[in-house]
Motif scaffolding. Structure first.
Motif, PDB file in Angstrom:
ATOM      1  N   GLN A 226      17.620  -2.174  -9.476  1.00 25.44           N
ATOM      2  CA  GLN A 226      17.940  -1.838 -10.865  1.00 25.44           C
ATOM      3  C   GLN A 226      18.521  -0.429 -10.973  1.00 25.44           C
ATOM      4  O   GLN A 226      19.515  -0.215 -11.670  1.00 25.44           O
ATOM      5  CB  GLN A 226      16.691  -1.938 -11.745  1.00 25.44           C
ATOM      6  N   GLU A 230      22.333   0.634 -12.204  1.00 24.01           N
ATOM      7  CA  GLU A 230      22.604   1.573 -13.301  1.00 24.01           C
ATOM      8  C   GLU A 230      23.475   2.737 -12.850  1.00 24.01           C
ATOM      9  O   GLU A 230      24.417   3.135 -13.551  1.00 24.01           O
ATOM     10  CB  GLU A 230      21.276   2.105 -13.857  1.00 24.01           C
ATOM     11  N   GLU A 235      26.977  -3.588 -15.842  1.00 26.50           N
ATOM     12  CA  GLU A 235      26.442  -3.959 -17.147  1.00 26.50           C
ATOM     13  C   GLU A 235      25.034  -4.514 -17.044  1.00 26.50           C
ATOM     14  O   GLU A 235      24.251  -4.412 -17.985  1.00 26.50           O
ATOM     15  CB  GLU A 235      27.356  -4.986 -17.829  1.00 26.50           C
ATOM     16  N   SER A 236      24.707  -5.123 -15.920  1.00 26.61           N
ATOM     17  CA  SER A 236      23.382  -5.703 -15.727  1.00 26.61           C
ATOM     18  C   SER A 236      23.054  -5.751 -14.247  1.00 26.61           C
ATOM     19  O   SER A 236      23.951  -5.642 -13.390  1.00 26.61           O
ATOM     20  CB  SER A 236      23.324  -7.118 -16.312  1.00 26.61           C
ATOM     21  N   SER A 238      21.998  -8.377 -12.708  1.00 30.86           N
ATOM     22  CA  SER A 238      22.537  -9.637 -12.186  1.00 30.86           C
ATOM     23  C   SER A 238      24.010  -9.500 -11.819  1.00 30.86           C
ATOM     24  O   SER A 238      24.480 -10.083 -10.840  1.00 30.86           O
ATOM     25  CB  SER A 238      22.343 -10.766 -13.194  1.00 30.86           C
TER      26      SER A 238
END
Length: 259
Positions: A226, A230, A235-236, A238
């Motif tokens: 994660q 970032e 955007e995510s 996944s």
């Protein structure tokens, strides 16, 4: 050559042997080597942590269980993470026909252990010694290793060089090709053409190479998926996992665990 040997006191070109090795573990003396070159080619093998190699027109990342090949007489510098544990294998150009350009090689566990074992022995071995036989098999196995492209090319073309450095400074910048072109006073078409001409990739794949290099560096240091997602501007999580899997064939956690 025992771990923590002073790398700066080791001159591989003083050894007439076909190959010599040195094992290094994390310490302040390993953090960075100044630009240098030598006659022997150099294989930089990461056992733990990561190593970043700056080789002429590209930045290469060495994730665990991979190695970067640096041909002889090619200027380069190496940066080691604080937790880095590495082996460096120096090979005489006449002993093995290796690539003439820098590349990343996957290294099997067996070959890794052979390099580590060589590094633990005296490097002043005779040509008819058991160590010489080990080197013979080691070099044969090394020649079979597949190449991978864990590098971020930095072209000498002035504007592309500036763009590459800007992307390195802010890898989370998700600006479009048109936006990058506008910043450097050229059309989108011109930028796309220059990247294809000097890098051999589309702009998107060029930027993707940077993200793979940085992702491997960060993941090898223990950063979470994660956090890496970032920091690279996805955007995510996944979306990052999908992009990573597309290039390396499996999700980030699985890839690092396998290494």
């Amino acid at each position: 050559m025992a771990p923590n040997t002073n790398f700066f006191d080791f001159d591989s070109d003083q050894y007439p042997q076909a190959a010599v090795a040195i094992e290094l573990s994390g310490s302040d003396q390993l953090r960075e080597t100044p630009p240098h070159q030598h006659h022997k080619g150099q294989l930089v093998l990461a056992l733990h942590g990561y190593i970043t190699c700056n080789i002429s027109d590209a930045i290469w990342i060495v994730p665990p269980r991979c190695a970067v090949w640096i041909p002889g007489q090619l200027p380069h510098s190496n940066q080691f993470s604080a937790d880095a544990h590495a082996c460096i294998l120096f090979i005489d150009p006449q002993a093995l026909n290796m690539p003439v350009k820098g590349c990343t090689l996957s290294i099997t566990p067996m070959l890794c252990e052979m390099i580590k074992h060589l590094a633990s022995l005296s490097q002043h071995y005779a040509i008819d010694s058991p160590t010489a036989k080990l080197v013979e098999v080691l070099l044969y196995e090394l020649a079979q290793m597949p190449a991978e492209q864990f590098n971020f090319p930095i072209p000498p073309q002035p504007k592309l060089h500036q763009i590459a450095n800007a992307m390195l400074a802010n890898p989370a910048d998700r600006s479009s090709v048109a936006e990058w072109a506008s910043r450097y006073a050229m059309s989108e078409r011109t930028l796309a053409r220059l990247v294809k001409q000097h890098v051999g990739l589309t702009f998107g794949r060029w930027r993707g190479q940077l993200h793979i290099v940085l992702a491997l560096q960060k993941l090898s240091s223990g950063d979470s998926v994660q956090r890496v997602s970032e920091e690279l501007g996805y955007e995510s999580v996944s979306a990052f996992i999908t992009s990573f899997k597309k290039v390396l064939g499996c999700p980030p956690k699985q890839y690092i665990k396998a290494r």
